[in-house]
Design a protein around this motif. Structure first.
Motif, PDB file in Angstrom:
ATOM      1  N   TYR A   1     126.475  80.535  33.401  1.00  0.00           N
ATOM      2  CA  TYR A   1     126.212  80.636  35.074  1.00  0.00           C
ATOM      3  C   TYR A   1     124.943  81.233  35.012  1.00  0.00           C
ATOM      4  O   TYR A   1     124.884  82.467  34.615  1.00  0.00           O
ATOM      5  CB  TYR A   1     127.200  81.142  35.616  1.00  0.00           C
ATOM      6  CG  TYR A   1     128.644  80.585  35.525  1.00  0.00           C
ATOM      7  CD1 TYR A   1     129.255  79.632  36.263  1.00  0.00           C
ATOM      8  CD2 TYR A   1     129.688  80.991  34.450  1.00  0.00           C
ATOM      9  CE1 TYR A   1     130.268  78.875  36.169  1.00  0.00           C
ATOM     10  CE2 TYR A   1     130.867  80.470  34.167  1.00  0.00           C
ATOM     11  CZ  TYR A   1     131.177  79.594  34.962  1.00  0.00           C
ATOM     12  OH  TYR A   1     132.436  78.753  34.770  1.00  0.00           O
ATOM     13  N   ALA A   2     124.069  80.787  36.116  1.00  0.00           N
ATOM     14  CA  ALA A   2     122.916  81.404  36.233  1.00  0.00           C
ATOM     15  C   ALA A   2     123.260  82.434  37.471  1.00  0.00           C
ATOM     16  O   ALA A   2     124.134  82.387  38.262  1.00  0.00           O
ATOM     17  CB  ALA A   2     121.828  80.276  37.005  1.00  0.00           C
ATOM     18  N   LEU A   3     122.502  83.753  37.208  1.00  0.00           N
ATOM     19  CA  LEU A   3     122.844  84.729  38.045  1.00  0.00           C
ATOM     20  C   LEU A   3     121.650  85.017  39.070  1.00  0.00           C
ATOM     21  O   LEU A   3     120.428  84.349  38.652  1.00  0.00           O
ATOM     22  CB  LEU A   3     122.961  86.039  37.085  1.00  0.00           C
ATOM     23  CG  LEU A   3     124.015  86.304  36.259  1.00  0.00           C
ATOM     24  CD1 LEU A   3     123.945  87.519  35.380  1.00  0.00           C
ATOM     25  CD2 LEU A   3     125.270  86.149  36.803  1.00  0.00           C
ATOM     26  N   HIS A   4     122.021  85.359  40.314  1.00  0.00           N
ATOM     27  CA  HIS A   4     121.017  85.564  41.151  1.00  0.00           C
ATOM     28  C   HIS A   4     120.436  87.294  41.357  1.00  0.00           C
ATOM     29  O   HIS A   4     121.280  87.926  40.942  1.00  0.00           O
ATOM     30  CB  HIS A   4     121.377  85.149  42.633  1.00  0.00           C
ATOM     31  CG  HIS A   4     121.864  83.774  42.635  1.00  0.00           C
ATOM     32  ND1 HIS A   4     121.118  82.775  42.801  1.00  0.00           N
ATOM     33  CD2 HIS A   4     123.145  83.343  42.649  1.00  0.00           C
ATOM     34  CE1 HIS A   4     121.738  81.625  42.895  1.00  0.00           C
ATOM     35  NE2 HIS A   4     123.067  81.758  42.597  1.00  0.00           N
ATOM     36  N   GLY A   5     119.275  87.357  41.698  1.00  0.00           N
ATOM     37  CA  GLY A   5     118.728  88.791  41.957  1.00  0.00           C
ATOM     38  C   GLY A   5     117.702  88.817  41.115  1.00  0.00           C
ATOM     39  O   GLY A   5     116.664  88.321  41.099  1.00  0.00           O
TER      40      GLY A   5
END
Length: 55
Positions: free
Chosen positions: A33-37
């Motif tokens: 899963y791609a992480l945001h931030g």
């Protein structure tokens, strides 16, 4: 709109692809899963620490 087609990935495949990924990602239960931030450049020390702890 259709749902994305998720593909199961082994831990070895994830670790090999992580070096080439332009985004920070998380491996959970065989899926990535791609992480945001923050960007990878900002998280470099944290990624290195996580890899040391997981081995």
């Amino acid at each position: 709109m259709t749902e994305p087609a998720y593909q199961h990935m082994t831990e070895e495949e994830y670790l090999a692809s992580e070096e080439l990924s332009p985004v920070k990602r998380e491996y959970v239960g065989g899926y990535v899963y791609a992480l945001h931030g923050e960007t990878l450049a900002q998280s470099g020390p944290a990624v290195g620490t996580a890899q040391c702890v997981s081995t």
